[in-house]
Enzyme design. Sequence first.
Site, PDB file in Angstrom:
ATOM      1  N   HIS A  85       0.829  -1.207   0.000  1.00 55.87           N
ATOM      2  CA  HIS A  85       0.000   0.000   0.000  1.00 55.87           C
ATOM      3  C   HIS A  85       0.866   1.261   0.000  1.00 55.87           C
ATOM      4  CE1 HIS A  85      -3.352  -2.537   2.114  1.00 55.87           C
ATOM      5  NE2 HIS A  85      -3.058  -2.966   0.916  1.00 55.87           N
ATOM      6  N   HIS A 244      -9.219  -2.591  -4.989  1.00 53.74           N
ATOM      7  CA  HIS A 244      -8.113  -2.846  -4.069  1.00 53.74           C
ATOM      8  C   HIS A 244      -7.094  -3.802  -4.691  1.00 53.74           C
ATOM      9  CE1 HIS A 244      -5.952  -2.909  -0.306  1.00 53.74           C
ATOM     10  NE2 HIS A 244      -5.780  -4.205  -0.504  1.00 53.74           N
ATOM     11  N   ASP A 248      -3.163  -3.085  -5.113  1.00 55.09           N
ATOM     12  CA  ASP A 248      -2.085  -4.015  -4.757  1.00 55.09           C
ATOM     13  C   ASP A 248      -1.136  -4.240  -5.930  1.00 55.09           C
ATOM     14  OD1 ASP A 248      -2.820  -4.427  -2.117  1.00 55.09           O
ATOM     15  OD2 ASP A 248      -3.893  -6.291  -2.509  1.00 55.09           O
ATOM     16  N   HIS A 271      -0.665 -11.022  -4.987  1.00 49.91           N
ATOM     17  CA  HIS A 271       0.732 -10.658  -4.761  1.00 49.91           C
ATOM     18  C   HIS A 271       1.702 -11.638  -5.416  1.00 49.91           C
ATOM     19  CE1 HIS A 271      -0.545  -7.533  -2.109  1.00 49.91           C
ATOM     20  NE2 HIS A 271      -1.096  -8.362  -1.248  1.00 49.91           N
TER      21      HIS A 271
END
Length: 311
Positions: A85, A244, A248, A271
């Site tokens: 973030h 979101h 990321d 991720h």
Amino acid sequence: MGIGLLGFQTTVANSVTLSGTGVHSGAEVSITFHPAEADSGIVFQRMSDGQVISEFKAVSSQVGNTDLCTVLGFSASTSIATIEHVMAALYALGIDNLLVEVHGAEMPIMDGSSAPFIDAIEQTGIRALAVKRRYIRVLKPVRIESGASWSEFVPYNGMRFEVEIDFDTPLIGRQSWKGDMTPSAFKNELCRARTFGFMRDVERMWAAGRGLGSSLENSVVIADDHTVINVEGLRYAKDEFVRHKTLDAVGDLALAGAPFIGCYRSYRGGHKMNAYALKALMSDPTAYEIVESTAPRQRVVMREAMAANAL
């Protein structure tokens, strides 16, 4: 034209400190952004009792665990977790050089988004440096796949993200966000999107010593009946979830070490997929080139900016 229009490297104008809770450790942590010289990049230092116990440049080769967040380092005693973030905010605002002093093992989760970091940087200011910014231009498609998930870079004259998610819950289902990435696009469409999770996973995470700092103050929580538990609901209608995930991805790809010129696409990514795709791109020297300027318009804007700064 995207992030970094003026073409010169930047740093913050002054130091600024933020404090909060680590989402996984549950411990109180603080970080300080310090100005840094040109070509130093984004550097994280983990501190303890006033001493530096580890230091990592924010590049893909330093990424360790990517299971629930992006971690710099390979040892729990020295690593720095949940950097995505912060990195998304830095990347979106075009911050090239920064020293991030970390008093703890991870970033503070704040409200679960990048908005507090954006606010802090804008309040302290951004300073241009007298060295041109370098960019990574994607020259050919680079794609990775894992089961039903895939991620890829393709050539594009700008910086673009096309992220699609698909969750087996009617609350989320299949959602996508597509757009060219600029500071205004990130601030208006992505930066306030919060991390999210399912109530059914909470006990499992706690048993594993993760998510100890997670709460309704910093996470969107989905109940077993497929509803949002948070009283205030969602910040972006029904698609805060894919926004979101895009946030990321912006943070994870910031670990390229320079802004990229191209389009990043992913389906059911995260991720780990972001990290693998970036490593696949950077490991193929025929897939990209390093450039300093992307178009004649940039050079004109750079000259105008330098003249304005001289006044």
